[in-house]
Design an enzyme around this catalytic site. Structure first.
Site, PDB file in Angstrom:
ATOM      1  CG  HIS A  59      -2.031   0.946   1.195  1.00  0.00           C
ATOM      2  ND1 HIS A  59      -2.114   1.987   2.092  1.00  0.00           N
ATOM      3  CD2 HIS A  59      -3.126   1.046   0.389  1.00  0.00           C
ATOM      4  CE1 HIS A  59      -3.206   2.680   1.848  1.00  0.00           C
ATOM      5  NE2 HIS A  59      -3.845   2.138   0.816  1.00  0.00           N
ATOM      6  CG  ASP A  88      -7.345   3.257  -0.438  1.00  0.00           C
ATOM      7  OD1 ASP A  88      -6.171   3.089  -0.037  1.00  0.00           O
ATOM      8  OD2 ASP A  88      -7.950   4.345  -0.322  1.00  0.00           O
TER       9      ASP A  88
END
Length: 157
Positions: A59, A88
């Site tokens: 991420h 996400d």
């Protein structure tokens, strides 16, 4: 909007905020090196013992628009970095895979669930979607004129 936080979360935030301004402030989830507002990893392969750290590392390396930066025709006027919504979604999937795995150790499940709750329920960041002006798929390499549109936040299922 008021958010309820645990005593542990409040204590961690208090400790972080009470550090002198000269010091780097890190709010890193215990057992990880990548899950927080920065990272404390020595390098890309340096991970904490929680499996969620792999999700956080991936991420952290996602396409993003930093505060004050303009990219894809979108100026990020907010205080925080915004990420591509695809990142996400992948982060959500990665954390849920750990917490939903029946063979996963209870500490691993709890770690993944805590990171998920913090990011998707408490922090609840905006993200952006990429589109192509010439009707080609934004994922198509031939698309040279992408633009971004902010999504108010990633909606989890």
């Amino acid at each position: 909007m008021v958010k309820r936080v645990s005593k542990e979360e409040m204590d961690a935030l208090e400790r972080s905020c009470s550090q002198p301004f000269e010091e780097e402030r890190f709010l890193i989830v215990s057992g990880t090196k990548w899950c927080g507002n920065n990272n404390i990893a020595a390098n890309y392969s340096d991970l904490g013992f929680l499996e969620a750290d792999k999700c956080c590392r991936d991420h952290d390396h996602c396409d993003h628009i930093a505060s004050g930066e303009t990219k894809y025709g979108l100026e990020n006027k907010g205080l925080f970095t915004i990420l591509n919504c695809d990142c996400d979604e992948a982060f959500d999937h990665c954390l849920k895979e750990i917490s939903n795995n029946v063979t996963t150790d209870i500490r691993q499940k709890g770690g993944a669930e805590n990171v998920w709750r913090f990011y998707f329920q408490w922090y609840n960041a905006n993200c952006y979607r990429l589109y192509c002006k010439d009707e080609k798929s934004a994922r198509d390499e031939a698309c040279t004129n992408q633009y971004a549109v902010v999504k108010k936040n990633f909606t989890v299922q």
